[in-house]
Structure formats: C-alpha cells, structure tokens
Design a protein around this motif. Structure first.
Motif, PDB file in Angstrom:
ATOM      1  N   PHE A 134       0.813  -1.213   0.000  1.00 20.18           N
ATOM      2  CA  PHE A 134       0.000   0.000   0.000  1.00 20.18           C
ATOM      3  C   PHE A 134       0.849   1.268   0.000  1.00 20.18           C
ATOM      4  N   ALA A 135       2.147   1.124  -0.137  1.00 21.59           N
ATOM      5  CA  ALA A 135       3.041   2.271   0.005  1.00 21.59           C
ATOM      6  C   ALA A 135       2.677   3.403  -0.947  1.00 21.59           C
ATOM      7  N   ALA A 136       2.362   3.072  -2.201  1.00 19.10           N
ATOM      8  CA  ALA A 136       2.093   4.118  -3.192  1.00 19.10           C
ATOM      9  C   ALA A 136       0.821   4.897  -2.881  1.00 19.10           C
ATOM     10  N   MET A 137      -0.074   4.312  -2.107  1.00 19.64           N
ATOM     11  CA  MET A 137      -1.308   5.011  -1.755  1.00 19.64           C
ATOM     12  C   MET A 137      -1.073   6.063  -0.679  1.00 19.64           C
ATOM     13  N   GLU A 138       0.014   5.918   0.087  1.00 17.10           N
ATOM     14  CA  GLU A 138       0.356   6.862   1.149  1.00 17.10           C
ATOM     15  C   GLU A 138      -0.812   7.061   2.125  1.00 17.10           C
ATOM     16  N   ALA A 139      -1.436   5.951   2.492  1.00 20.43           N
ATOM     17  CA  ALA A 139      -2.576   6.005   3.410  1.00 20.43           C
ATOM     18  C   ALA A 139      -2.094   5.744   4.834  1.00 20.43           C
ATOM     19  N   GLU A 140      -2.365   6.675   5.715  1.00 25.15           N
ATOM     20  CA  GLU A 140      -1.992   6.526   7.116  1.00 25.15           C
ATOM     21  C   GLU A 140      -3.150   6.072   7.980  1.00 25.15           C
ATOM     22  N   LYS A 141      -4.352   6.169   7.447  1.00 24.41           N
ATOM     23  CA  LYS A 141      -5.548   5.748   8.179  1.00 24.41           C
ATOM     24  C   LYS A 141      -6.637   5.397   7.171  1.00 24.41           C
ATOM     25  N   PRO A 142      -7.659   4.660   7.569  1.00 21.99           N
ATOM     26  CA  PRO A 142      -8.705   4.265   6.621  1.00 21.99           C
ATOM     27  C   PRO A 142      -9.360   5.452   5.923  1.00 21.99           C
ATOM     28  N   GLU A 143      -9.493   6.551   6.622  1.00 23.78           N
ATOM     29  CA  GLU A 143     -10.127   7.722   6.023  1.00 23.78           C
ATOM     30  C   GLU A 143      -9.368   8.229   4.800  1.00 23.78           C
ATOM     31  N   ASP A 144      -8.055   7.980   4.761  1.00 28.66           N
ATOM     32  CA  ASP A 144      -7.276   8.399   3.593  1.00 28.66           C
ATOM     33  C   ASP A 144      -7.689   7.622   2.347  1.00 28.66           C
ATOM     34  N   ILE A 145      -8.016   6.338   2.517  1.00 25.21           N
ATOM     35  CA  ILE A 145      -8.466   5.523   1.388  1.00 25.21           C
ATOM     36  C   ILE A 145      -9.851   5.970   0.945  1.00 25.21           C
ATOM     37  N   VAL A 146     -10.714   6.258   1.907  1.00 25.89           N
ATOM     38  CA  VAL A 146     -12.051   6.754   1.578  1.00 25.89           C
ATOM     39  C   VAL A 146     -11.954   8.048   0.782  1.00 25.89           C
ATOM     40  N   GLU A 147     -11.049   8.926   1.186  1.00 26.08           N
ATOM     41  CA  GLU A 147     -10.901  10.202   0.494  1.00 26.08           C
ATOM     42  C   GLU A 147     -10.500  10.003  -0.961  1.00 26.08           C
ATOM     43  N   LEU A 148      -9.648   9.011  -1.232  1.00 26.00           N
ATOM     44  CA  LEU A 148      -9.241   8.733  -2.602  1.00 26.00           C
ATOM     45  C   LEU A 148     -10.431   8.303  -3.448  1.00 26.00           C
ATOM     46  N   PHE A 149     -11.341   7.534  -2.862  1.00 25.85           N
ATOM     47  CA  PHE A 149     -12.545   7.120  -3.580  1.00 25.85           C
ATOM     48  C   PHE A 149     -13.470   8.306  -3.815  1.00 25.85           C
ATOM     49  N   GLU A 150     -13.773   9.028  -2.745  1.00 30.46           N
ATOM     50  CA  GLU A 150     -14.776  10.080  -2.832  1.00 30.46           C
ATOM     51  C   GLU A 150     -14.333  11.207  -3.765  1.00 30.46           C
ATOM     52  N   ARG A 151     -13.082  11.525  -3.767  1.00 31.92           N
ATOM     53  CA  ARG A 151     -12.602  12.641  -4.570  1.00 31.92           C
ATOM     54  C   ARG A 151     -12.434  12.268  -6.044  1.00 31.92           C
ATOM     55  N   HIS A 152     -11.908  11.078  -6.317  1.00 30.76           N
ATOM     56  CA  HIS A 152     -11.440  10.751  -7.653  1.00 30.76           C
ATOM     57  C   HIS A 152     -12.441  10.008  -8.533  1.00 30.76           C
ATOM     58  N   PHE A 153     -13.320   9.183  -7.960  1.00 28.71           N
ATOM     59  CA  PHE A 153     -14.073   8.216  -8.751  1.00 28.71           C
ATOM     60  C   PHE A 153     -15.565   8.539  -8.797  1.00 28.71           C
ATOM     61  N   TYR A 154     -16.146   8.353  -9.985  1.00 29.94           N
ATOM     62  CA  TYR A 154     -17.575   8.534 -10.215  1.00 29.94           C
ATOM     63  C   TYR A 154     -18.092   7.290 -10.931  1.00 29.94           C
ATOM     64  N   PHE A 155     -19.310   6.867 -10.573  1.00 33.58           N
ATOM     65  CA  PHE A 155     -19.764   5.537 -10.959  1.00 33.58           C
ATOM     66  C   PHE A 155     -21.092   5.606 -11.720  1.00 33.58           C
ATOM     67  N   GLY A 156     -21.026   5.252 -13.003  1.00 32.31           N
ATOM     68  CA  GLY A 156     -22.217   5.299 -13.838  1.00 32.31           C
ATOM     69  C   GLY A 156     -23.209   4.208 -13.458  1.00 32.31           C
ATOM     70  N   CYS A 157     -24.425   4.620 -13.160  1.00 33.00           N
ATOM     71  CA  CYS A 157     -25.474   3.693 -12.734  1.00 33.00           C
ATOM     72  C   CYS A 157     -26.684   3.847 -13.644  1.00 33.00           C
ATOM     73  N   GLU A 158     -27.299   2.732 -13.961  1.00 28.37           N
ATOM     74  CA  GLU A 158     -28.501   2.784 -14.772  1.00 28.37           C
ATOM     75  C   GLU A 158     -29.720   2.982 -13.892  1.00 28.37           C
ATOM     76  N   ALA A 159     -30.789   3.458 -14.495  1.00 28.49           N
ATOM     77  CA  ALA A 159     -31.923   3.970 -13.742  1.00 28.49           C
ATOM     78  C   ALA A 159     -32.604   2.927 -12.870  1.00 28.49           C
ATOM     79  N   ASP A 160     -32.610   1.680 -13.298  1.00 29.36           N
ATOM     80  CA  ASP A 160     -33.349   0.651 -12.572  1.00 29.36           C
ATOM     81  C   ASP A 160     -32.487  -0.103 -11.560  1.00 29.36           C
ATOM     82  N   ASP A 161     -31.353   0.464 -11.181  1.00 33.50           N
ATOM     83  CA  ASP A 161     -30.415  -0.202 -10.274  1.00 33.50           C
ATOM     84  C   ASP A 161     -30.685   0.226  -8.839  1.00 33.50           C
ATOM     85  N   PRO A 162     -31.313  -0.632  -8.012  1.00 34.95           N
ATOM     86  CA  PRO A 162     -31.603  -0.234  -6.626  1.00 34.95           C
ATOM     87  C   PRO A 162     -30.358  -0.135  -5.758  1.00 34.95           C
TER      88      PRO A 162
END
Length: 480
Positions: A359-387
């Motif tokens: 995990f060295a390249a991620m430079e994560a010191e705590k779980p919240e650092d990994i969450v931040e990488l997801f929330e900031r960088h990634f967007y997820f295409g969802c179709e309308a009928d997906d609950p």
C-alpha cells in the motif's frame, strides 16, 4: 406528458444524463472512416485497414458465420453482444441514429443535458494495431464533432482516445480537445499486452497503474492540463477465463464492473490517485456496488497488511522455541518424535517480496485516507433501474461513513432501454419507494455529473441549458 417530463418539472434542479448513447449509421460511418484514412495515409493505409478485419460492432449481424466457425470453440471466443439496438419501437430506433430527433425529444425524456458516447465505433478502442486505432478514432471523432455541433446547448459528445501506449493516448487526447473542441473523452479501461510471440499469443490486460510496463503519468497530467475528466466504458467479457461461447447474458453480467474494479485497484495501488490529487475518472455503466465492495475490501486488507502491520506476519518474527513448547504440550506422539525436524521446518528463513508494503504508493496513514481517494477521484455510472445505487449513499454501512458519487447513465439507444422515456422516471421511482431521498436523486442526476466534469473544467457546461445551475451548485458545494 410523459412521466419523465413530470419528474423533471417536479424537481428543482436540472437533470444531466451522464452516459447516453447514440448508434452510428453503419454505411455513413464506414464512408467517413475510409475517407479519413485515405486523406491521412493514402491507398496503402486504406488497404491495410480493409485487410485488418477491424470493423465497427454491428449487433444485428455480428453472429454471421459464427455457428460454422470452428475457431469459436477452439479459441473459446466469448459470445458477443447481439441484437443490441431497438427494433419494435421504431421512433426510439430513429432517435438513436438521428441527433436532431434526440434533441427534439429531450424534454419528453426529462433530460436537460445529455452526455453522449458512441456505440458501434467503441470497437476501435481495442483495435490491436496502435496506428490504425489512432487513425480510426480520429476519423470517428472528426465525424461526431461535426454531426453534433448544432446541438451543443443540450448534447455533449465524447471523443474516443485509444490507450495502447501513453504517447499515442496523449496525441489523441490533444487532437480531440485542441483541434476538435471535445470536452470529454472515453478511454479504454485496459490495453492488451502479448506475453509471447508464439501462437495462441497469450496476453494480459494492462490497467495503467500497478505493474504497467509503460509510464502513464504523462497521460494523466495531459488530462489535467486539458481540464478533462476521462471516462471509461470497457468490459472484460471477452477476456475472462470463465467466458461463455453461447451466452452473451452470461458474459455481460458483471463484465463492466469487473473491468472497472481492475482499473480502480490499479490506479489506487499504483499511486496514480495520490500523485494526481485533482484527477477525476468516471466508470460508466458498471453500477456502484462493486466500488462499495472494493472500498471495504481495500480497507480490510490495509488494516492487516499495510507497512506498520505486515510485520505481524513476517516469518522472521515467529518464536520457534515458544511454538515448539506448545507442540510439546498439545502435540501427539508423532509430532513429538519429529520435534527436531518440525523445529527446523518452522525456523526456515522466510522469502520476502521486493516491496513489503503493498500500500506504500497510496500513502494512506488511516482508513479515512483511502475513503478520500474514492470520494474525490471516482464517479460511478449507474442505470436507472439499479436499486443498489442506494449503497453509495449508505454512510451507516460504508467504511468511515463514505458517501460515494454515482452518476445516472440513461443508456438510451441500447437494448436495456425498452422505451427512452422510461429511465428518468425509473430513477425517480427509487425516491418514491424510499430507496433514496430527494437529496440523493439530486446528487445522482445533477450534482455528481457537475462535480465530475465541471470542477476540472468550469466551462464544461458553458452554453448549455444548465450552465447557470451548475455554476451556482458548485459554488455552494463544500465537497472536495
């Protein structure tokens, strides 16, 4: 009035379709491609293209000759997408081909602005010949820039950017943005790399981050320089060991999600998201459930295997004497007779990888650092009928209260939309069923598409029907 239009009139924000599709008109697309090839490479390049077997995907005829082809079973070729365009609903079929008709119907569909991507020419992204892939994508991009130009106030079209090598990708990105004026680009989610020169040519899929033989950092920087948030729409259905030669449904289910998970893991563990903190990437059509699962899995692995905890598993730290004392006390007679050999076995030097902290390249010191990488960088295409869209917003379920960023993709023009007036209404049914709330619907259909595209490029929606609303929403948005 359609139900989709009623939904649009009911909500107090624009609705942005972050992943719509159109279907190219095969003969006209073919003419455009051949004309461009001849302009740039003459008869030699034209003949090379015609001999290559690379063609746009036509789901109406893709199965021609397949039943009698022994190579299908010999090479276990995955059943491709077949019968993928509307037929019974002729108006929808015409809409999938005709930009002017789609433009006319957008209010009926409940959509203020749609971000559109091709269908048949997506095959060019995986053309094995890099030079041909480049020329083919340029031809397609030039064609679509011209055809959709009159409708730019409500329809934004994405360019195709092949990713065979970074230099090629950068050149096509710059041509699409600088020369043709595109504001969004669709990249292939992997590049096919041969592992041998011997038939049957084993290969792997390079996902641009971890273990890549090429440095794609200049491409990600080029995206930032061009104010582009790239999106990907690739699937692994033709590459999986478990592919089916008889069932497209078997291959399609999970095909996009698996490709997206592989790319996201690669970019995270390869440190791309850490080195480029402003980079945003859209994963189209795969839903968001895979991302929620991946986030939980990454954090679970990080907690037990990152640099500060992996030492707990280092074979060098095993107290062999203490272990053998337990064997003396609880082992059977056979274990006691072999005590010396067992002590030698457990005392062997452990083998070590070159990088102990994966995990060295991620430079994560705590779980919240990994969450931040997801929330900031990634967007997820969802179709309308997906609950399972609801999972993205389930802060009480997701690690560290994560709130991921789904974006609605109507997927109009494809087989899974039986009526183009349905997607917006279907998405709002999630609100009516209390699966998500009005706030989540706004994020799904407006705020998240704005965050994806208009944060890196404040002019992304300039001149469109929702420009003012986007500017106001992002000015009030306190999310990173």
């Amino acid at each position: 009035m359609t139900e989709a239009r009623r939904v649009r009139e009911q909500v107090d924000h624009p609705i942005v379709d972050a992943d719509g599709h159109f279907v190219e008109i095969g003969p006209l697309l073919g003419d455009e491609v051949l004309t461009y090839i001849e302009e740039t490479g003459g008869a030699a390049l034209r003949d090379r293209y015609l001999a290559s077997g690379i063609v746009p995907t036509d789901t109406s005829t893709v199965l021609a000759g397949r039943a009698d082809d022994p190579a299908v079973r010999r090479e276990w070729r995955a059943m491709p997408s077949w019968w993928g365009w509307p037929t019974r609903n002729v108006r929808d079929r015409a809409t999938s081909h005709l930009p002017s008709l789609l433009y006319e119907r957008l209010d009926e569909l409940g959509i203020d602005v749609t971000i559109l991507y091709p269908s048949m020419s997506l095959a060019f992204l995986e053309a094995p010949d890099p030079e041909l892939a480049s020329v083919l994508c340029r031809a397609v991009n030039r064609y679509h820039a011209r055809v959709f130009a009159p409708y730019a106030d409500r329809m934004v079209v994405g360019a195709l950017v092949p990713m065979h090598v970074p230099e090629l990708a950068i050149a096509e990105l710059r041509h699409a943005t600088d020369e043709l004026g595109f504001r969004t680009v669709l990249i292939s989610g992997h590049a096919k790399r041969a592992l041998s020169d011997s038939a049957p040519f084993p290969y792997r899929l390079d996902t641009y981050g971890i273990d890549s033989e090429h440095d794609y950092d200049p491409f990600w920087q080029a995206c930032l320089d061009a104010h582009i948030a790239p999106v990907t729409h690739s699937a692994v259905q033709h590459h999986r060991v478990t592919r089916s030669i008889s069932s497209y449904v078997y291959n399609h289910i999970g095909g996009l999600a698996s490709a997206h998970e592989a790319l996201a893991k690669s970019l995270l563990l390869g440190g791309v998201t850490r080195r480029f903190p402003e980079l945003r990437i859209g994963f189209l059509e795969g839903g968001v459930a895979w991302a929620c699962s991946l986030l939980a899995d990454l954090i679970g692995h990080w907690e037990k295997r990152h640099g500060a905890t992996i030492g707990d598993l280092d074979p060098a730290n095993l107290d062999v004497d203490a272990l053998m004392a337990e064997f003396d006390r609880y082992g059977d007679d056979a274990m006691r007779r072999e005590r010396a050999r067992l002590a030698e076995y457990f005392g062997r030097p452990g083998a070590r990888p070159a990088q102990v902290d994966e995990f060295a390249a991620m430079e994560a010191e705590k779980p919240e650092d990994i969450v931040e990488l997801f929330e900031r960088h990634f967007y997820f295409g969802c179709e309308a009928d997906d609950p399972l869209i609801a999972w993205a917003f389930a802060e009480h379920v997701n690690p560290c209260g994560a709130r991921l960023r789904p974006i609605l993709g109507s997927d109009i023009a494809h087989w899974d939309v039986q009526d183009m007036t349905h997607p917006i209404a279907e998405a709002y049914e999630l609100v009516e069923r209390r699966v998500i709330g009005e706030r989540e619907f706004r994020e799904l259909t407006f705020l998240n598409p704005a965050r994806l595209h208009a944060v890196p490029n404040p002019d992304f929606f300039a001149g469109t029907a929702c420009a003012g609303a986007v500017t106001a929403a992002l000015a009030a948005d306190d999310a990173p």
